[in-house]
Design an enzyme around this catalytic site. Structure first.
Site, PDB file in Angstrom:
ATOM      1  N   CYS A 126      33.783  45.679  37.440  1.00 15.56           N
ATOM      2  CA  CYS A 126      34.980  45.916  36.631  1.00 15.56           C
ATOM      3  C   CYS A 126      36.112  46.572  37.426  1.00 15.56           C
ATOM      4  O   CYS A 126      37.280  46.177  37.311  1.00 15.56           O
ATOM      5  CB  CYS A 126      34.631  46.753  35.404  1.00 15.56           C
ATOM      6  SG  CYS A 126      33.614  48.201  35.762  1.00 15.56           S
ATOM      7  N   HIS A 254      39.244  51.874  32.581  1.00 20.78           N
ATOM      8  CA  HIS A 254      39.198  52.475  33.912  1.00 20.78           C
ATOM      9  C   HIS A 254      40.613  52.623  34.464  1.00 20.78           C
ATOM     10  O   HIS A 254      41.469  51.746  34.260  1.00 20.78           O
ATOM     11  CB  HIS A 254      38.392  51.609  34.873  1.00 20.78           C
ATOM     12  CG  HIS A 254      36.927  51.549  34.569  1.00 20.78           C
ATOM     13  ND1 HIS A 254      36.315  52.337  33.615  1.00 20.78           N
ATOM     14  CD2 HIS A 254      35.934  50.787  35.117  1.00 20.78           C
ATOM     15  CE1 HIS A 254      35.017  52.059  33.594  1.00 20.78           C
ATOM     16  NE2 HIS A 254      34.767  51.126  34.488  1.00 20.78           N
TER      17      HIS A 254
END
Length: 344
Positions: A126, A254
């Site tokens: 990711c 994130h």
């Protein structure tokens, strides 16, 4: 098109079902797949209930595409079996990412490298995905020499365990009877909470500069994933990458502080124009509100948000930028569905 979602009852698998529905992927038959322990459960897709089946049963139902999000062990065992049955596999685990002959795909960056012969395709980490989406066209114009990245990664990256640990620790803190209580007594998660912790230390009101296991070189596996995957996706082994990955008490996405050094010179007007033209990127201007990306606003979005773009005053031909994306969507489910869309 028959679509199997392996790991359909998990956090990312559930998100894959959402994304398939949102993007109107032409699913003629959904085959939700999980372990024998979860077989028989029901999942909801476009208002209809589907029964979860085992991997073997799913192969017998002959899906054309299988989206895997059930861990490296499951992918190692079952992805080749699905592929051998003529089903294209998009795997979200780490199992196939660095395997020779297996493509590691971010559609905006290297989706054009897929061919008819690719039966197992790897979905990158990711953190790597959002970084390469942001840097791809800049690399094409100025050629990356070096990347220094520090990540601030959401607990959702640890699945439901990470969310549960943060939620329960925060609840314990709020319920503490006296302000004099120490963190250890206010956060008795190691022994009292009825679930397995995702982290060895408390995460609420804390940062943990370790994601995954440490390697002999002192880096974690997560950090080396960013190093190795970036080179493979970009198709350039000469790019130097140094990563520090940190778990933060955030739900939503994130964030990354990225310092990128290039081979050739540029103007900041060129950099900003290229970022505005980059597929999948939304650039935040400092005159806007908010003037920079935050996980709070990136949650449930598919774009990679970029802001705080500025020249590095200490290094020639380098910039700093702040990159934010929802790790469950573009960092996992959406990227996998986008790969499947390329097959169409």
């Amino acid at each position: 098109m028959k679509i199997a979602v392996v790991g359909a009852t998990g956090l990312v698998g559930t998100k894959m079902l959402e994304v398939l529905a949102e993007r109107d992927f032409p699913v003629t038959e959904l085959i939700p797949v999980a372990s024998e322990r979860s077989a028989g459960k029901k999942v909801l897709f476009k208002g209809k209930e589907y029964t979860v089946v085992t991997p073997q049963r799913a192969i017998e139902l002959k899906p054309q595409v299988a989206l895997f999000s059930a861990g490296a062990g499951t992918s190692d065992e079952w992805a080749p079996k699905f592929a051998a049955a003529g089903c294209r596999v998009v795997d979200n685990s780490s199992r196939w990412r660095m395997e020779q002959g297996i493509k590691l795909i971010v559609p905006e960056v290297n989706g054009n490298t897929l061919t008819e012969s690719d039966m197992i395709i790897a979905n990158p980490n990711c953190s790597t995905i959002q970084m390469v989406v942001a840097l791809n066209l800049l690399h094409a114009n100025f050629k990356l020499r070096r990347i220094i990245v520090s990540t601030y990664q959401s607990v959702t990256g640890s699945g439901i365990k990470g969310i549960n640990q943060l939620t329960n620790e925060r609840a314990a803190h709020l319920q503490a009877n006296t302000p004099e209580e120490t963190p250890s007594s206010a956060y008795p998660y190691q022994s009292a909470y009825p679930y397995q912790s995702a982290y060895p230390y408390q995460i609420d009101m804390n940062l943990i500069p370790q994601i995954d296991l440490f390697l002999e070189n002192g880096y974690t596996k997560e950090e080396m994933k960013m190093v190795n995957e970036t080179k493979k996706i970009m198709g350039d082994e000469s790019i130097a990458v140094s990563a520090t990955t940190v778990r933060v008490p955030v739900v939503g996405g994130h964030s990354e502080s990225v310092n990128a050094e290039f081979e050739t010179s540029f103007t900041m007007e060129q950099v900003n124009n290229i970022l505005r033209e980059s597929p999948g990127v939304i650039l935040s201007d400092h005159n806007e509100e908010p003037p920079y990306p935050m996980p709070l606003f990136a949650q449930n979005r598919d774009e990679v948000f970029v802001g705080r773009v500025r020249r590095d005053l200490s290094c020639e031909n380098a910039i700093n930028m702040w990159v934010v994306s929802d790790n469950l969507r573009k960092g996992a489910a959406t990227n996998a569905v986008q790969i499947a869309e390329l097959f169409l």
